[in-house]
Design a protein around this motif. Structure first.
Motif, mmCIF file in Angstrom:
data_model
loop_
_atom_site.group_PDB
_atom_site.id
_atom_site.type_symbol
_atom_site.label_atom_id
_atom_site.label_comp_id
_atom_site.label_asym_id
_atom_site.label_seq_id
_atom_site.Cartn_x
_atom_site.Cartn_y
_atom_site.Cartn_z
ATOM 1 N N PHE A 1 9.736 -1.343 8.167
ATOM 2 C CA PHE A 1 9.806 -1.033 6.736
ATOM 3 C C PHE A 1 8.502 -1.393 6.039
ATOM 4 O O PHE A 1 7.948 -0.599 5.266
ATOM 5 C CB PHE A 1 10.976 -1.788 6.105
ATOM 6 N N LEU A 2 7.981 -2.577 6.297
ATOM 7 C CA LEU A 2 6.735 -3.010 5.654
ATOM 8 C C LEU A 2 5.549 -2.175 6.098
ATOM 9 O O LEU A 2 4.615 -1.943 5.326
ATOM 10 C CB LEU A 2 6.489 -4.491 5.951
ATOM 11 N N ALA A 3 5.579 -1.723 7.341
ATOM 12 C CA ALA A 3 4.485 -0.886 7.837
ATOM 13 C C ALA A 3 4.511 0.507 7.207
ATOM 14 O O ALA A 3 3.462 1.076 6.887
ATOM 15 C CB ALA A 3 4.560 -0.782 9.363
ATOM 16 N N LEU A 4 5.713 1.042 7.014
ATOM 17 C CA LEU A 4 5.840 2.398 6.471
ATOM 18 C C LEU A 4 5.671 2.447 4.956
ATOM 19 O O LEU A 4 5.235 3.466 4.416
ATOM 20 C CB LEU A 4 7.209 2.988 6.846
ATOM 21 N N TYR A 5 6.011 1.359 4.268
ATOM 22 C CA TYR A 5 6.001 1.357 2.805
ATOM 23 C C TYR A 5 5.173 0.184 2.291
ATOM 24 O O TYR A 5 5.717 -0.826 1.808
ATOM 25 C CB TYR A 5 7.439 1.297 2.272
ATOM 26 N N PRO A 6 3.857 0.292 2.362
ATOM 27 C CA PRO A 6 2.979 -0.827 1.975
ATOM 28 C C PRO A 6 3.047 -1.184 0.496
ATOM 29 O O PRO A 6 2.594 -2.261 0.110
ATOM 30 C CB PRO A 6 1.589 -0.317 2.368
ATOM 31 N N GLN A 7 3.589 -0.293 -0.339
ATOM 32 C CA GLN A 7 3.698 -0.605 -1.761
ATOM 33 C C GLN A 7 4.999 -1.333 -2.103
ATOM 34 O O GLN A 7 5.227 -1.666 -3.261
ATOM 35 C CB GLN A 7 3.596 0.680 -2.590
ATOM 36 N N MET A 8 5.822 -1.590 -1.088
ATOM 37 C CA MET A 8 7.078 -2.308 -1.297
ATOM 38 C C MET A 8 6.903 -3.783 -0.965
ATOM 39 O O MET A 8 6.144 -4.153 -0.074
ATOM 40 C CB MET A 8 8.181 -1.732 -0.402
ATOM 41 N N GLU A 9 7.612 -4.621 -1.698
ATOM 42 C CA GLU A 9 7.717 -6.042 -1.384
ATOM 43 C C GLU A 9 9.176 -6.364 -1.087
ATOM 44 O O GLU A 9 10.074 -5.892 -1.784
ATOM 45 C CB GLU A 9 7.242 -6.907 -2.559
ATOM 46 N N LEU A 10 9.395 -7.157 -0.043
ATOM 47 C CA LEU A 10 10.742 -7.601 0.301
ATOM 48 C C LEU A 10 10.927 -9.055 -0.112
ATOM 49 O O LEU A 10 10.118 -9.913 0.237
ATOM 50 C CB LEU A 10 10.981 -7.465 1.814
ATOM 51 N N ASP A 11 11.986 -9.326 -0.837
ATOM 52 C CA ASP A 11 12.351 -10.684 -1.231
ATOM 53 C C ASP A 11 13.683 -10.987 -0.548
ATOM 54 O O ASP A 11 14.750 -10.584 -1.020
ATOM 55 C CB ASP A 11 12.474 -10.768 -2.754
ATOM 56 N N LEU A 12 13.620 -11.661 0.605
ATOM 57 C CA LEU A 12 14.805 -11.947 1.404
ATOM 58 C C LEU A 12 15.212 -13.401 1.182
ATOM 59 O O LEU A 12 14.421 -14.309 1.437
ATOM 60 C CB LEU A 12 14.526 -11.695 2.886
ATOM 61 N N VAL A 13 16.420 -13.617 0.718
ATOM 62 C CA VAL A 13 16.902 -14.956 0.383
ATOM 63 C C VAL A 13 18.000 -15.353 1.369
ATOM 64 O O VAL A 13 19.064 -14.722 1.407
ATOM 65 C CB VAL A 13 17.440 -15.013 -1.063
ATOM 66 N N ALA A 14 17.723 -16.370 2.185
ATOM 67 C CA ALA A 14 18.715 -16.885 3.133
ATOM 68 C C ALA A 14 19.597 -17.893 2.407
ATOM 69 O O ALA A 14 19.157 -18.977 2.046
ATOM 70 C CB ALA A 14 18.017 -17.528 4.329
ATOM 71 N N ASP A 15 20.838 -17.526 2.179
ATOM 72 C CA ASP A 15 21.750 -18.344 1.388
ATOM 73 C C ASP A 15 23.116 -18.321 2.061
ATOM 74 O O ASP A 15 23.681 -17.249 2.299
ATOM 75 C CB ASP A 15 21.851 -17.769 -0.027
ATOM 76 N N GLY A 16 23.635 -19.480 2.378
ATOM 77 C CA GLY A 16 24.934 -19.549 3.033
ATOM 78 C C GLY A 16 26.097 -19.201 2.133
ATOM 79 O O GLY A 16 27.199 -18.933 2.604
ATOM 80 N N ARG A 17 25.877 -19.207 0.810
ATOM 81 C CA ARG A 17 26.963 -18.888 -0.120
ATOM 82 C C ARG A 17 27.236 -17.390 -0.133
ATOM 83 O O ARG A 17 26.333 -16.580 0.046
ATOM 84 C CB ARG A 17 26.609 -19.331 -1.535
ATOM 85 N N LEU A 18 28.498 -17.042 -0.332
ATOM 86 C CA LEU A 18 28.858 -15.634 -0.498
ATOM 87 C C LEU A 18 28.709 -15.303 -1.980
ATOM 88 O O LEU A 18 29.629 -15.453 -2.776
ATOM 89 C CB LEU A 18 30.295 -15.388 -0.037
ATOM 90 N N VAL A 19 27.509 -14.861 -2.368
ATOM 91 C CA VAL A 19 27.201 -14.684 -3.781
ATOM 92 C C VAL A 19 27.598 -13.296 -4.257
ATOM 93 O O VAL A 19 27.788 -12.364 -3.465
ATOM 94 C CB VAL A 19 25.692 -14.905 -4.047
ATOM 95 N N ASP A 20 27.698 -13.150 -5.569
ATOM 96 C CA ASP A 20 27.873 -11.850 -6.212
ATOM 97 C C ASP A 20 26.478 -11.241 -6.343
ATOM 98 O O ASP A 20 25.688 -11.660 -7.179
ATOM 99 C CB ASP A 20 28.522 -12.038 -7.582
ATOM 100 N N VAL A 21 26.172 -10.249 -5.513
ATOM 101 C CA VAL A 21 24.802 -9.738 -5.470
ATOM 102 C C VAL A 21 24.395 -9.100 -6.792
ATOM 103 O O VAL A 21 23.220 -9.155 -7.177
ATOM 104 C CB VAL A 21 24.617 -8.726 -4.305
ATOM 105 N N VAL A 22 25.337 -8.489 -7.493
ATOM 106 C CA VAL A 22 25.011 -7.866 -8.773
ATOM 107 C C VAL A 22 24.699 -8.936 -9.812
ATOM 108 O O VAL A 22 23.663 -8.898 -10.488
ATOM 109 C CB VAL A 22 26.170 -6.963 -9.249
ATOM 110 N N ALA A 23 25.581 -9.922 -9.937
ATOM 111 C CA ALA A 23 25.382 -10.968 -10.942
ATOM 112 C C ALA A 23 24.140 -11.799 -10.668
ATOM 113 O O ALA A 23 23.486 -12.274 -11.594
ATOM 114 C CB ALA A 23 26.612 -11.875 -10.992
#
Length: 299
Positions: A116-138
């Motif tokens: 993904f990063l190689a194909l789309y150099p204008q994109m940034e990925l923000d990956l958050v490792a969190d053990g909680r089952l969060v509400d992704v929208v909220a």
């Protein structure tokens, strides 16, 4: 009531995220005093206090918490809409935020992320490792990654991994010294490596065989909050651990760990990337999903 500006609302979100006027001002490129003045103006426009201020910290009032919860999805959708409008040559750009457990994020890093990063150099990925089952929208995420059984039915889900099992594993040395359990109830006579969930509760080991289901909180002198650490503790002979199969696969292949109660460990749905179907899907997420489908072979 005067209508606040988009800039003031974005500034409020930055202050709420950083819990500091100084840090938020630094990221926004404005002075601390100017940011503080803008927030007082926002509170005046809305007719309600949004922030508790002390000499050392900033926290949200109840009204501030409500505003933040409503703003996150609205401004996230706005960013994605604007991103789609202004993108060049249909190439995604911007930031894609994904939440998941440590194992889920590791799975993405080992599969789809490099391409993904190689194909789309204008994109940034923000990956958050969190053990909680969060509400992704909220919480302001574009998507999450969880076990299939934990994904709500109203979400769109895309497979990330194959189905797998949770396994009870121990080192050969431990089994020589303490014996091998023949049934889940035998675990009460063993030293088990227990797991503390993000909620603070201990994880109950779940077994099933021939329609019989058991959930056991086994005894043991050691409790950890990481599957990786639990595997390491089992390798050191400290007891029996109950972990997702991928965490123990390498040690099992090298026979440094042995699976016990194998017939009591059924296959469960694997990991899935999920997102709400009733919201605008940003170009970056669409591209990520397409690569994920190609990588996993799903359609």
């Amino acid at each position: 009531m005067s209508k606040p500006t988009l800039a003031d609302l974005q500034s409020f979100m930055m202050v709420a995220a950083r819990r500091s006027f100084a840090r938020a001002a630094g990221e926004l490129g404005v002075s601390r005093s100017a940011l503080s003045h803008a927030m007082r103006g926002l509170e005046s426009d809305l007719g309600v206090r949004l922030l508790h201020r002390t000499t050392r910290s900033v926290s949200l009032t109840e009204a501030g918490e409500r505003l933040l919860a409503r703003l996150r999805p609205v401004l996230s959708d706005l960013d994605h809409v604007l991103d789609d409008v202004v993108r060049d040559d249909h190439a995604p750009r911007g930031t894609l935020r994904i939440n998941g457990g440590e194992g889920a994020i590791r799975q993405l890093l080992q599969t789809v992320v490099p391409r993904f990063l190689a194909l789309y150099p204008q994109m940034e990925l923000d990956l958050v490792a969190d053990g909680r089952l969060v509400d992704v929208v909220a919480e302001g995420f574009d998507a999450g990654v969880r076990l299939g059984e934990a994904v709500h039915k109203d979400m769109i889900a895309v497979r990330v991994s194959d189905d797998f099992r949770f396994l009870a594993v121990a080192s050969p040395r431990y089994l020589r010294e303490h014996g091998r359990p023949a049934a889940p109830d035998d675990l009460h006579a063993h030293r088990c490596i227990r797991q503390r969930l993000p909620s603070g509760k201990r994880y109950r080991w779940e077994f099933a065989r021939h329609g019989q289901e058991l959930a056991i909180d086994p005894p043991g002198p050691l409790t950890l909050d990481s599957n990786t650490l639990m595997v390491e503790a089992a390798l050191d002979g400290l007891g029996i651990a109950y972990v997702p199969e991928p965490y123990a696969r390498a040690a099992l292949a090298r026979r440094r760990l042995v699976a016990v109660l194998d017939e009591w460990c059924p296959v469960i749905p694997g990991l899935f990337l999920y997102f709400p179907g009733n919201r605008h899907i940003p170009a970056g997420l669409r591209a990520f999903i397409q690569l994920l489908k190609e990588t996993s072979g799903s359609r």
